[in-house]
Design a protein around this motif. Structure first.
Motif, PDB file in Angstrom:
ATOM      1  N   VAL A  74      33.022  37.695  72.461  1.00 45.02           N
ATOM      2  CA  VAL A  74      31.932  36.782  72.459  1.00 45.02           C
ATOM      3  C   VAL A  74      31.186  37.166  73.861  1.00 45.02           C
ATOM      4  O   VAL A  74      30.029  37.538  74.145  1.00 45.02           O
ATOM      5  CB  VAL A  74      32.034  35.359  72.701  1.00 45.02           C
ATOM      6  N   CYS A  75      32.075  37.476  75.016  1.00 48.32           N
ATOM      7  CA  CYS A  75      31.703  37.913  76.291  1.00 48.32           C
ATOM      8  C   CYS A  75      30.930  39.164  76.322  1.00 48.32           C
ATOM      9  O   CYS A  75      30.037  39.336  76.906  1.00 48.32           O
ATOM     10  CB  CYS A  75      32.723  37.838  77.611  1.00 48.32           C
ATOM     11  N   HIS A  76      31.555  40.048  75.767  1.00 48.97           N
ATOM     12  CA  HIS A  76      31.079  41.617  75.358  1.00 48.97           C
ATOM     13  C   HIS A  76      29.595  41.360  74.620  1.00 48.97           C
ATOM     14  O   HIS A  76      28.657  42.065  75.082  1.00 48.97           O
ATOM     15  CB  HIS A  76      31.967  42.410  74.515  1.00 48.97           C
ATOM     16  N   GLU A  96      30.565  30.675  73.422  1.00 51.03           N
ATOM     17  CA  GLU A  96      29.785  30.384  72.452  1.00 51.03           C
ATOM     18  C   GLU A  96      28.350  29.982  72.489  1.00 51.03           C
ATOM     19  O   GLU A  96      27.356  30.418  72.160  1.00 51.03           O
ATOM     20  CB  GLU A  96      30.449  29.732  71.278  1.00 51.03           C
ATOM     21  N   GLN A  97      28.302  28.824  73.342  1.00 51.35           N
ATOM     22  CA  GLN A  97      27.195  28.308  73.866  1.00 51.35           C
ATOM     23  C   GLN A  97      26.203  29.149  74.694  1.00 51.35           C
ATOM     24  O   GLN A  97      25.194  29.247  74.665  1.00 51.35           O
ATOM     25  CB  GLN A  97      27.360  26.955  74.615  1.00 51.35           C
ATOM     26  N   ALA A  98      26.987  29.771  75.504  1.00 54.15           N
ATOM     27  CA  ALA A  98      26.274  30.846  76.501  1.00 54.15           C
ATOM     28  C   ALA A  98      25.573  31.990  75.460  1.00 54.15           C
ATOM     29  O   ALA A  98      24.324  32.454  76.095  1.00 54.15           O
ATOM     30  CB  ALA A  98      27.443  31.403  77.548  1.00 54.15           C
ATOM     31  N   CYS A 152      27.184  32.413  85.047  1.00 56.50           N
ATOM     32  CA  CYS A 152      28.542  32.930  85.457  1.00 56.50           C
ATOM     33  C   CYS A 152      29.639  32.923  84.428  1.00 56.50           C
ATOM     34  O   CYS A 152      29.868  31.945  84.055  1.00 56.50           O
ATOM     35  CB  CYS A 152      29.028  32.476  86.694  1.00 56.50           C
ATOM     36  N   LEU A 153      30.254  33.943  83.874  1.00 56.00           N
ATOM     37  CA  LEU A 153      31.217  34.153  82.896  1.00 56.00           C
ATOM     38  C   LEU A 153      32.588  33.955  83.807  1.00 56.00           C
ATOM     39  O   LEU A 153      32.563  34.924  84.649  1.00 56.00           O
ATOM     40  CB  LEU A 153      31.179  35.405  81.900  1.00 56.00           C
ATOM     41  N   THR A 177      24.888  27.818  86.092  1.00 55.28           N
ATOM     42  CA  THR A 177      25.710  27.362  84.857  1.00 55.28           C
ATOM     43  C   THR A 177      26.970  28.565  84.664  1.00 55.28           C
ATOM     44  O   THR A 177      26.868  29.672  84.677  1.00 55.28           O
ATOM     45  CB  THR A 177      24.960  27.495  83.545  1.00 55.28           C
ATOM     46  N   PHE A 178      28.305  27.655  84.555  1.00 51.64           N
ATOM     47  CA  PHE A 178      29.392  28.357  84.417  1.00 51.64           C
ATOM     48  C   PHE A 178      29.888  28.315  82.909  1.00 51.64           C
ATOM     49  O   PHE A 178      29.847  27.178  82.424  1.00 51.64           O
ATOM     50  CB  PHE A 178      30.486  28.097  85.377  1.00 51.64           C
ATOM     51  N   ALA A 179      30.127  29.533  82.372  1.00 49.63           N
ATOM     52  CA  ALA A 179      30.716  29.441  80.932  1.00 49.63           C
ATOM     53  C   ALA A 179      32.322  29.988  80.797  1.00 49.63           C
ATOM     54  O   ALA A 179      32.575  30.827  81.551  1.00 49.63           O
ATOM     55  CB  ALA A 179      30.093  30.562  80.034  1.00 49.63           C
ATOM     56  N   VAL A 180      32.838  29.233  80.197  1.00 52.59           N
ATOM     57  CA  VAL A 180      34.518  29.342  80.160  1.00 52.59           C
ATOM     58  C   VAL A 180      34.808  29.435  78.561  1.00 52.59           C
ATOM     59  O   VAL A 180      34.092  29.011  77.986  1.00 52.59           O
ATOM     60  CB  VAL A 180      35.150  28.352  80.969  1.00 52.59           C
ATOM     61  N   PRO A 181      36.226  30.017  78.379  1.00 60.46           N
ATOM     62  CA  PRO A 181      36.464  29.974  76.958  1.00 60.46           C
ATOM     63  C   PRO A 181      37.213  28.758  76.385  1.00 60.46           C
ATOM     64  O   PRO A 181      38.414  28.643  76.406  1.00 60.46           O
ATOM     65  CB  PRO A 181      37.621  31.097  77.084  1.00 60.46           C
TER      66      PRO A 181
END
Length: 291
Positions: free
Chosen positions: A140-142, A110-112, A10-11, A39-43
């Motif tokens: 990066v999300c794109h 970046e890890q995601a 989840c972004l 797993t949650f990804a954040v900036p």
């Protein structure tokens, strides 16, 4: 459980995402009925520039939703109808209690991107305040979304509200039927509050979610008008096109989450399936429950 152990990415932005749009799908898919793992990804950046792996400065804070959508603060008499409903607030409390939003448990965008192959499902929640911009505009999300969609036979994507804007900017909506926050929904919220909240409900003053998504997709599908929110027993609205399910707003999140779970189960059952570009997409709709 057909999706037990399924890995869901989840972004989210560091702050400002909609609590219902992140937490209801989390609660549905991670429930004992389904057993998915999130797993949650954040900036954020976890490591020093030299790659030593040591954190610098104070530890990052936990990711958090737009607090106004929980408390209704500054919305005046509109707080009771415009903040998250009890189901949404309870789901967000469950998400917070899981500690998955804590810095020790989140990963960076970046890890995601480096770990895209680890996940079966991708959730793109929305939100409308200005804190959403680092998420919506993240290159990066794109790249994550585009890489995830590159393997549609095994990967399923769910996008809601402004999350559909992110999907469009990743280039995956071309030729697809989708839905997202509709013009009338966004304009109504903005016009009801703009005298004292300014552009709080208007993430981009020069455009609407619907206009941007329409320009990026094959067909924008409108749902039934109404203000009632769905529940586990009262369906809302979503649109499915191949490996992508889209829904409009917090009031469709139980319906969209259930469809998301079913699509992941189907992908697991037929891992070698090759989706046909000409396959007819499906729109799921029901008259929203009365308020």
């Amino acid at each position: 459980m057909a999706i037990e152990g399924a890995r869901i990415l989840c972004l989210i932005p560091q702050t400002g995402f909609d609590p219902t749009e992140a937490a209801v799908p989390f609660s549905v898919l991670s429930s004992t009925e389904h057993g998915a793992v999130f797993t949650f990804a954040v900036p954020r950046t976890d490591h020093t520039a030299d790659g030593s792996g040591s954190r610098t400065g104070p530890p990052p804070t936990a990711a958090c939703c737009d607090p106004i959508m929980i408390t209704g603060a500054s919305l005046g008499l509109l707080r009771w109808s415009m903040r998250a409903d009890k189901n949404g607030r309870d789901a967000y409390a469950h998400l917070e209690a899981s500690q998955l939003l804590e810095p020790a448990n989140t990963i960076s965008y970046e890890q995601a991107l480096a770990r895209v192959e680890d996940f079966e499902g991708l959730l793109l929640p929305g939100g409308h305040c200005q804190d959403m911009l680092p998420y919506l505009e993240s290159a990066v999300c794109h790249r994550i979304v585009a890489a995830f969609d590159a393997k549609p036979a095994r990967n399923v994507i769910a996008a809601v509200c402004h999350g559909v804007v992110l999907a469009g900017r990743a280039g995956i909506l071309k030729g697809r039927r989708v839905t997202a926050l509709e013009w009338w929904q966004e304009s109504l919220a903005h016009n009801l509050t703009r005298l004292w909240k300014g552009n709080y409900y208007k993430t981009y003053p020069d455009r609407s979610v619907e206009s941007e998504v329409t320009a990026a997709c094959g067909e924008f599908v409108h749902g039934p008008k109404g203000f009632g929110r769905d529940t586990p027993d009262a369906p809302g609205f979503c649109v499915v096109d191949r490996n992508l399910v889209t829904f409009r707003w917090p009031g469709d999140c139980y319906t969209g989450a259930a469809k998301f779970a079913g699509m992941i189960a189907a992908a697991r059952a037929t891992p070698l399936r090759v989706p046909s570009p000409s396959a007819a997409p499906v729109a799921t709709a029901a008259t929203p429950p009365s308020s």
